[in-house]
Scaffold this motif. Structure first.
Motif, PDB file in Angstrom:
ATOM      1  N   LEU A 351       0.829  -1.198   0.000  1.00  0.00           N
ATOM      2  CA  LEU A 351       0.000   0.000   0.000  1.00  0.00           C
ATOM      3  C   LEU A 351       0.867   1.253   0.000  1.00  0.00           C
ATOM      4  O   LEU A 351       0.505   2.273  -0.615  1.00  0.00           O
ATOM      5  N   ALA A 352       2.034   1.195   0.650  1.00  0.00           N
ATOM      6  CA  ALA A 352       2.941   2.350   0.699  1.00  0.00           C
ATOM      7  C   ALA A 352       3.413   2.752  -0.695  1.00  0.00           C
ATOM      8  O   ALA A 352       3.782   3.910  -0.922  1.00  0.00           O
ATOM      9  N   LEU A 353       3.411   1.803  -1.643  1.00  0.00           N
ATOM     10  CA  LEU A 353       3.805   2.133  -3.015  1.00  0.00           C
ATOM     11  C   LEU A 353       2.813   3.083  -3.683  1.00  0.00           C
ATOM     12  O   LEU A 353       3.136   3.716  -4.691  1.00  0.00           O
ATOM     13  N   SER A 354       1.602   3.194  -3.123  1.00  0.00           N
ATOM     14  CA  SER A 354       0.589   4.103  -3.667  1.00  0.00           C
ATOM     15  C   SER A 354       0.746   5.528  -3.151  1.00  0.00           C
ATOM     16  O   SER A 354      -0.036   6.408  -3.533  1.00  0.00           O
ATOM     17  N   ASP A 355       1.725   5.758  -2.301  1.00  0.00           N
ATOM     18  CA  ASP A 355       1.967   7.098  -1.759  1.00  0.00           C
ATOM     19  C   ASP A 355       2.064   8.108  -2.912  1.00  0.00           C
ATOM     20  O   ASP A 355       2.877   7.933  -3.824  1.00  0.00           O
TER      21      ASP A 355
END
Length: 596
Positions: A351-355
């Motif tokens: 999910l952090a890759l969607s930052d």
């Protein structure tokens, strides 16, 4: 019962619960020893579907709040007990027997003591409120059952004053699909990622890093481990097409084009071995299938974290305008995360890759993605599986060798602990060997009364989305197939006399959708590749990648019913849910038994 009475009851019963304890998580070595069995196990049984879940805290809410969990089953469901996983990693059993925290036996309210991270649950309410402010449309949570959208409910934050000891705190399932950027966290085919010159190799231009972490060479080298040299390991696998194989008692055909189109064109070392530095396979996509981990794993997701996949296309080094027509290889790894806290951490990292501050394909993005993929693909990441590799299976999807139609094959690392009938009779320990294709009978059974009988006999499981396709079906031996084909673009699985089968048209669709060639053909209106040789996506996926709230409508080929799919929304919502929800809320997950 008053709020005060609830708090007193929860607190007094908690004392006895703490005195007796509630078990421990399995040891890591025990989990590892079970991984091979999981990879070969049939589709998991469907757990009961919950209608509601709440929690009565016995003390001030914190990250590890003890208290009473209570659940009700959805209408039509039945169970003697409900199994949850607390946020301390321990199993929690809810009963409706009037004992151990349950107030009234047989009232349909199942109860038991456990630990809930109420701090996280409270923070998630703030996330919901923040997304509400940003969204132009009301937030909703979609309930999917076997890829079918069955219900949408409003997603609204709970009031802050409800987080009080003795007050029932609802624990509804939540997942904010809008928090996920699909092309950054689900299906990654951006040129700056799949063409990263420090991590990939371009066999047409002979540029990049032949030892990069996302190269075909790297994946095969780590998978081979010490079973054989990587070139020998690779060539033994490719030579399956050059000799007749027998899988589950039936013959798979020879494809001579493997020699003329692949092996003969592959550069070799002075030793005669394949030169993996000049592999003709080009990376076209990296795929996060965390959704295959719901319900603790489906047939291709052998852990609660699902799968990590790499898609490669065979390239024609003399004509780099387009790939060969066409040969795709998909590496499908079972993510070696089994306990809920591990799965949550894994989901949070994706999910952090969607930052929004992290640019897709940037050096920082690619580094974070590499940190994730290396946790899965490196040797000995799954000590309980053959070669210590986390690979579940390698699949091929091609028309190059089997012209004039598409054909799919599946390969797994052979272990003597596995059922030999699933593998080719020439299987060698530690090597990729041809394997049956999950949930797909041999093509010869299509449109026969055998399928009618199968739909009838397994009707309940098929409609619930959790059926298995066994090696043999009744008196029919060698039923589970290999090398499924698509002779026409409109291929689907059918059966005569569907009106004699309970809910026969829907059962046919659900059965066909879970087969390899049904899912890659007419059931999803797909031309046999969901990720194509250039990395382009089928409309089944591309529709949701562009706008996950737009349905992709497919007309049933038998009864004409229009079926809307929201595949990417389902995957996105699951990822956010796994990353941000309490472990106890995994009980709302519907088992995923779709391998594609």
């Amino acid at each position: 019962m008053t709020t005060k009475r609830l708090g007193t009851l929860a607190g007094s019963l908690l004392v006895g619960w703490l005195a007796t304890g509630c078990g421990a998580e399995p040891a890591q070595e025990q989990v590892a020893s079970q991984e091979q069995q999981l990879a070969e196990s049939p589709v998991p049984l469907r757990p009961p579907v919950l209608d509601s879940l709440d929690f009565i805290a016995s003390q001030t809410p914190s990250s590890a709040t003890p208290g009473l969990l209570r659940a009700r089953l959805a209408q039509g469901e039945s169970a003697s007990q409900i199994q949850l996983t607390g946020d301390d990693g321990k199993e929690v059993t809810l009963r409706d027997d009037g004992l151990n925290g349950d107030v009234t036996a047989g009232d349909g309210l199942f109860s038991g003591f456990g630990i809930v991270n109420l701090e996280e649950h409270r923070n998630n309410q703030d996330r919901i409120a923040a997304f509400q402010q940003q969204s132009t449309e009301p937030l909703t949570f979609a309930t999917f059952d076997d890829r079918v959208l069955v219900r949408e409910t409003s997603l609204v934050p709970l009031p802050g004053n409800i987080f009080t000891p003795g007050v029932p705190i609802p624990l509804p399932p939540t997942g904010i699909a809008q928090a996920v950027v699909p092309n950054k966290s689900l299906i990654i085919n951006h040129p700056s990622v799949v063409g990263d010159p420090t991590r990939t190799w371009d066999p047409c231009t002979n540029t990049g890093n032949p030892n990069g972490v996302w190269t075909f060479k790297h994946l095969m080298t780590e998978m081979a481990n010490t079973a054989a040299t990587p070139p020998a390991f690779t060539e033994r696998w490719l030579r399956h097409w050059l000799a007749t194989q027998t899988v589950n008692g039936r013959t798979t055909p020879v494809r001579g084009n493997m020699a003329t189109q692949v092996l003969n064109a592959w550069p070799r070392l002075s030793t005669g071995e394949l030169d993996l530095n000049r592999s003709p396979f080009k990376l076209v996509a990296i795929v996060n299938r965390a959704d295959l981990g719901r319900g603790r794993g489906g047939p291709y997701g052998s852990s609660g974290a699902g799968e990590l996949r790499f898609v490669f296309s065979l390239m024609n080094s003399t004509n780099c305008q387009r790939p060969y027509n066409s040969f795709l290889v998909i590496f499908e790894y079972g993510v070696p995360r089994t306990q809920c806290a591990q799965v949550k951490s894994w989901a949070q990292s994706w999910l952090a890759l969607s930052d929004p501050l992290l640019a897709l394909g940037s050096a920082a993005y690619n580094t974070q993605l590499q940190n994730l993929t290396q946790q899965v693909v490196l040797r000995n990441m799954a000590p309980g599986k053959p070669n210590g590799s986390a690979i579940n299976q390698v699949r091929t999807n091609e028309i190059l060798l089997s012209t004039p139609w598409w054909e799919m094959r599946e390969f797994r690392l052979f272990s003597t602990a596995a059922n030999p009938r699933n593998f080719t009779t020439s299987a060698a320990p530690g090597h990729l060997s041809e394997h049956t294709t999950v949930l797909t009978p041999f093509d010869l059974f299509n449109n026969t009364t055998t399928i009618t009988n199968f739909l009838t006999t397994n009707n309940g499981a098929i409609l619930a989305g959790v059926h298995d396709v066994p090696l043999d079906f009744g008196a029919t031996t060698n039923f589970l197939g290999a090398f499924p084909q698509m002779p026409t673009a409109g291929f689907f699985w059918n059966a005569p006399n569907l009106t004699t089968v309970p809910n026969g048209f829907n059962a046919r669709h659900k059965f066909s959708l879970k087969t390899c060639n049904g899912c890659h053909a007419r059931e999803t209106s797909t031309g046999f590749t969901h990720v194509g040789p250039t990395g382009a996506l089928s409309p089944f996926l591309a529709t949701g990648m562009a706008n996950m709230f737009t349905p992709y409508n497919v007309t049933d080929p038998v009864n004409g019913l229009v079926r809307p799919f929201y595949e990417i929304r389902d995957r996105a919502q699951h990822l956010d849910s796994a990353a941000n929800q309490s472990c106890v809320l995994r009980a709302f997950d519907r088992v995923s038994a779709s391998p594609h």
